[in-house]
Design a protein around this motif. Structure first.
Motif, PDB file in Angstrom:
ATOM      1  N   ALA A 180       0.683  -1.146   0.032  1.00  0.00           N
ATOM      2  CA  ALA A 180      -0.014   0.080   0.015  1.00  0.00           C
ATOM      3  C   ALA A 180       0.818   1.243   0.081  1.00  0.00           C
ATOM      4  N   LYS A 181       0.210   2.349  -0.806  1.00  0.00           N
ATOM      5  CA  LYS A 181       1.035   3.759  -0.835  1.00  0.00           C
ATOM      6  C   LYS A 181       0.214   4.815  -0.665  1.00  0.00           C
ATOM      7  N   ALA A 182       1.045   5.836  -0.112  1.00  0.00           N
ATOM      8  CA  ALA A 182       0.190   7.080   0.264  1.00  0.00           C
ATOM      9  C   ALA A 182      -0.645   7.369  -0.947  1.00  0.00           C
ATOM     10  N   GLY A 183      -1.947   7.933  -0.635  1.00  0.00           N
ATOM     11  CA  GLY A 183      -2.792   8.345  -1.521  1.00  0.00           C
ATOM     12  C   GLY A 183      -3.830   7.261  -1.901  1.00  0.00           C
ATOM     13  N   LYS A 212       0.758   6.733   7.096  1.00  0.00           N
ATOM     14  CA  LYS A 212       1.560   6.775   5.964  1.00  0.00           C
ATOM     15  C   LYS A 212       0.788   7.349   4.667  1.00  0.00           C
ATOM     16  N   GLY A 213      -0.236   8.085   5.065  1.00  0.00           N
ATOM     17  CA  GLY A 213      -0.894   9.050   4.099  1.00  0.00           C
ATOM     18  C   GLY A 213      -1.883   8.524   3.090  1.00  0.00           C
ATOM     19  N   MET A 214      -2.493   7.401   3.868  1.00  0.00           N
ATOM     20  CA  MET A 214      -3.496   6.729   3.201  1.00  0.00           C
ATOM     21  C   MET A 214      -4.776   7.080   3.559  1.00  0.00           C
ATOM     22  N   LEU A 272      -9.750   6.778  15.556  1.00  0.00           N
ATOM     23  CA  LEU A 272      -8.316   6.314  15.131  1.00  0.00           C
ATOM     24  C   LEU A 272      -7.962   7.139  13.677  1.00  0.00           C
ATOM     25  N   GLY A 273      -8.700   7.589  13.060  1.00  0.00           N
ATOM     26  CA  GLY A 273      -8.396   8.546  12.072  1.00  0.00           C
ATOM     27  C   GLY A 273      -9.013   7.977  10.910  1.00  0.00           C
TER      28      GLY A 273
END
Length: 339
Positions: free
Chosen positions: A148-151, A174-176, A194-195
């Motif tokens: 998994a990557k940011a965005g 991590k920006g996801m 938790l966001g």
């Protein structure tokens, strides 16, 4: 006398109290190389249900009448082993009991040798949750298996559980973007705290319509990653909403652990058109990368990006009750037993 829980009989379906029995054995003097650990925290986990069946799996089945095993943290109280002196904190698999002897000619429970804990400034019980196997499972599954990557948009089932809640926090750090699924208003509210960008309550209705609504409200067309702890309806809904080249990290399928019921998969053909990658994994697959995980997770914890929450039962006697509570959704965060 040392006390330990054993499997008295193999359950058919959901286990009950009659499947467990406690035994007592006298403490024996230590031989050269041995050391005794007094447990302070015990872990119970859904995977233990599979070990109660007399069937070959990735973990050996529990033997009837023998002490059960599982994650635990304790302190060395007696030692004839220089590597594990009195007072050392130890993470090990000799759970479901109050004391355990390691070293010498003893075979390590579950094939995992005890590890002396480094001082990272985290509470002992966190080694059974966010910086232990559940946290590592979340970290490896999200970042190594699913890549998994940011965005990207992440959908995680059982997002109020030990693994799912950690996935949610790592992904946000991590920006996801995260959509979590949990059961009941209180758990959903906590996942939001938790966001998570959106939370669906699987107890309030079908998963797929709620997931589609969440994606629409976020302005997204689909999910890039599904982190599966549940299986069944959640898995199918994830397929239905997958983007091209979506990746599924399959950690658990608690929906079928007790009855192995058939899984209706209406959207299975989506795997082809969307070129979905589906990969199962186990924490031991990544032993060589545990130092990398420890370093990153310690930073996430100390920065406040990842926090742990536990549901705690007090006393060795409560261990079966704590385990059974996993299957009724009794836990928020990690289910632990404090001795």
């Amino acid at each position: 006398m040392a006390r330990a829980w054993t499997l008295a009989s193999r359950p058919a379906g959901l286990p009950n109290d009659s499947n467990f029995a406690m035994i007592e054995t006298p403490d024996a003097p230590l031989a050269e190389g041995e050391f005794r650990v007094k447990n302070s925290w015990l872990s119970v986990d859904p995977y233990m249900r599979g070990r109660m069946n007399d069937a070959k799996s990735y973990a050996d089945p529990f033997q009837l009448g023998e002490p059960m095993t599982g994650g635990a943290v304790g302190t060395v109280t007696d030692s004839r082993n220089a590597d594990f002196p009195v007072g050392a904190k130890v993470l090990h698999m000799g759970g479901w009991r109050d004391t355990v002897v390691f070293g010498g000619g003893n075979t390590s429970p579950a094939g995992m040798p005890p590890a002396r804990l480094p001082d990272l400034g985290v509470p002992d019980q966190h080694w059974l949750s966010i910086i232990g196997m559940p946290g590592g499972t979340a970290w490896f599954g999200l970042l190594k298996v699913a890549e998994a990557k940011a965005g990207e948009v992440i959908f995680v089932s059982a997002a109020a559980g030990a693994v799912g809640s950690t996935v949610t926090q790592i992904a946000k750090a991590k920006g996801m973007k995260v959509i979590g699924s949990a059961g009941g208003a209180d758990k959903c509210a906590w996942v939001k705290e938790l966001g998570a960008d959106a939370v669906i309550d699987y107890k309030a209705g079908k998963v797929l319509p709620q997931l589609m609504t969440a994606l629409k409200e976020m302005g997204e067309t689909g999910i890039d990653v599904y982190f599966d702890n549940v299986g069944g309806e959640h898995f199918d809904a994830a397929l239905a909403t997958s983007r091209e080249w979506a990746r599924f990290a399959i950690c658990g399928m608690i929906d079928v652990y007790n009855d192995f019921k058939a899984q209706p998969m209406q959207y299975l053909p989506m795997i082809i058109g969307k070129r979905v990658t589906i990969k199962g994994f186990l924490y031991p697959d990544f032993y060589a990368q545990v130092p990398e995980f420890n370093a990153d997770m310690a930073q996430l914890i100390t920065s406040g990006a990842v926090t742990g929450r536990e549901t705690v039962k007090e006393g060795l006697e409560k261990t079966p009750e704590a385990f059974l509570g996993l299957f009724s959704g009794e836990n928020t965060g990690k289910m632990l037993v404090k001795l």
